[in-house]
Design an enzyme around this catalytic site. Structure first.
Site, PDB file in Angstrom:
ATOM      1  N   HIS B  46       0.849  -1.187   0.000  1.00  0.00           N
ATOM      2  CA  HIS B  46       0.000   0.000   0.000  1.00  0.00           C
ATOM      3  C   HIS B  46       0.887   1.241   0.000  1.00  0.00           C
ATOM      4  CE1 HIS B  46      -3.982  -1.879   1.700  1.00  0.00           C
ATOM      5  NE2 HIS B  46      -3.525  -2.530   0.650  1.00  0.00           N
ATOM      6  N   GLU B  48       1.046   3.857   1.861  1.00  0.00           N
ATOM      7  CA  GLU B  48       1.587   4.282   3.163  1.00  0.00           C
ATOM      8  C   GLU B  48       2.758   3.391   3.583  1.00  0.00           C
ATOM      9  OE1 GLU B  48      -1.499   3.534   2.373  1.00  0.00           O
ATOM     10  OE2 GLU B  48      -2.967   4.867   3.296  1.00  0.00           O
ATOM     11  N   CYS B  76      -5.766   1.979   6.043  1.00  0.00           N
ATOM     12  CA  CYS B  76      -6.416   0.744   6.506  1.00  0.00           C
ATOM     13  C   CYS B  76      -5.745   0.286   7.812  1.00  0.00           C
ATOM     14  CB  CYS B  76      -6.280  -0.329   5.425  1.00  0.00           C
ATOM     15  SG  CYS B  76      -4.602  -0.965   5.270  1.00  0.00           S
ATOM     16  N   CYS B  79      -1.939  -0.384   7.489  1.00  0.00           N
ATOM     17  CA  CYS B  79      -1.132   0.838   7.399  1.00  0.00           C
ATOM     18  C   CYS B  79      -1.131   1.605   8.712  1.00  0.00           C
ATOM     19  CB  CYS B  79      -1.623   1.692   6.239  1.00  0.00           C
ATOM     20  SG  CYS B  79      -1.352   0.878   4.656  1.00  0.00           S
TER      21      CYS B  79
END
Lengths: 151, 151
Positions: B46, B48, B76, B79
């Site tokens: 992801h 992040e 999420c 993260c």
């Protein structure tokens, strides 16, 4: 779980918190990982994340449908999130982590029906062995810290 | 946030869900990342996580104390867990993610006093721009899917 414990021993030998994990698909180990955030300068380098990354890269697919993850300690929030994203089917872990665990202790992410994937969870496999490894590590760390005080 | 949006555009160009993130320390960008789980066969890739790993590796430290993470979409669980482990001080995000967000939507990890770190959170920065990018991506994906049906 013996393979996950062997990974945890690798972490311990490198002076990292001794947690190990493996990803299993059709009775084959397809990914291995141990905790190494300090050595890699990577806060995401938990055993479970390392094992999932390893498996997904071998598999050439970011989804590990039907795979199981075995880990010596209850995964944290970050690792549980990764297992959900990877669509791992089953989680098997050794001892609970009452301070940060997210598969029953602080949170129970595996059963959250609002997320788009759920996992079957088995806990307490080789529980004592997994816990002893952690306890020994922290006990020795405290002992060393007492012997060599720093400012 | 403009730098995070530029990262999101890179994800979009690669046909990945358009989310981008940057890590800022003392007014300097020290890490950049965009969503790329498909390209990298990595469910943890992801925006992040990519930005935090990039920053920590540049910084040679897995703790990013006093750093801020800017991301186009509410992070999420995975993260948010990574931001806690990296000891990121501040989180700034664009639009909320009602289906998976863990900084106010499904969970509010930044404020959980049981964890060993908390973050200051600012939401709604360039909100419309961040949301439009996502909406356009999913609209076009549905349109393509309709035009090219598969079994």
């Amino acid at each position: 779980m013996q393979a996950a414990l062997a990974e945890a021993a690798l972490a311990e030998a490198a002076d990292e918190v001794p947690i190990g994990a493996v990803v299993v698909l059709e009775e084959q180990i397809i990914g291995r990982g141990h905790n190494r955030p300090v050595a890699t300068s990577d806060p995401t380098a938990h055993a479970e994340i390392q094992a999932v990354r390893h498996a997904a890269q071998q598999f050439k697919n970011y989804r590990l449908v039907n795979a199981a993850l075995y880990t010596t300690v209850e995964p944290c929030l970050m690792c549980m999130g990764a297992l959900v994203y990877a669509r791992v089917k089953r989680l098997v872990f050794g001892c609970f982590d009452p301070k940060a665990g997210a598969a029953g202790s602080l949170y129970n992410i595996a059963l959250d029906t609002r997320l788009n994937h759920r996992l079957d969870v088995t806990s307490g496999v080789c529980e004592e062995e997994c816990r002893m490894l952690l306890q020994r590590f922290f006990r020795e760390k405290r002992f060393r810290h007492k012997k060599e005080p720093t400012d």
